[in-house]
Design an enzyme around this catalytic site. Structure first.
Site: not given
Ligand code: GNR
Ligand code: NI
Length: 174
Positions: A46, A51, A91-92, A133-134, A137
């Protein structure tokens, strides 16, 4: 197509609250394509516009193994949620750290698709976790905010140290 630079914690720009998207036009669809390229390349499941330093309410996701099930959510709103699920998140923008976070198990979301059409979808499992999660952000929130202050500070200090080391290393000459 272009790969975009992903901001990393504790960059203050990750704390901005994104504004609603007013029009879904070709420029927005170009940004969406660039976000997918960036996400697949990372690789991640995601990516929120925040980001890549674009403070508009837009996220992309693809949790499929074959990377052939892309989702685009613009101005997403959670209409209903139920159940509780704890899963390990990464999270990236917080590279190298994985911690357990509690989320709703099932969500129903209203959003605009890549053509600007209003739609509703239900998400569960990993895709539900990813969408929540997104969406965090887009409000300037990171998964590390669910951890203890001590854990978050430890992660912040290590990432700052990594960054200092990277900057002092000579550039790789190709
Ligand atoms: O790549 C991602 N893997 C992930 C794994 C578990 C819960 C959420 C994520 S999102 C993350 C990519 C990211 O940072 N998206 O904002
Ligand atoms: Ni993230």
């Amino acid at each position: 197509m272009a790969k975009l630079r992903i901001l990393e914690f504790p960059d203050p720009r990750l704390r901005k609250k994104a504004a609603a998207v007013e029009v879904v036009d070709d420029a927005m669809r170009q940004l969406i394509d660039d976000m997918f390229e960036t996400m697949y390349d990372a690789p991640g499941i995601g990516l929120a516009a925040t980001q890549v330093d674009v403070h508009q309410r837009l996220l992309v996701a693809d949790v499929s193994v074959d990377k052939d099930n892309p989702w685009v959510l613009i101005n997403p709103v959670i209409l209903e949620q139920d159940g509780v699920e704890v899963s390990e998140e990464g999270c990236l923008s917080v590279p190298g750290y994985y911690e357990e976070v509690q989320r709703a198990e099932h969500i129903r979301v209203r959003y605009l698709d890549r053509h600007g059409k209003e739609v509703e979808s239900e998400f569960e499992g990993l895709l539900a976790v990813c969408v929540q999660h997104e969406m965090d952000h887009l409000d300037g929130k990171l998964f590390v905010d669910y951890l203890s202050e001590a854990k978050r500070q430890r992660i912040r200090k290590r990432l700052e140290k990594d960054r200092r080391q990277k900057q002092s290393e000579p550039a790789v000459v190709l």
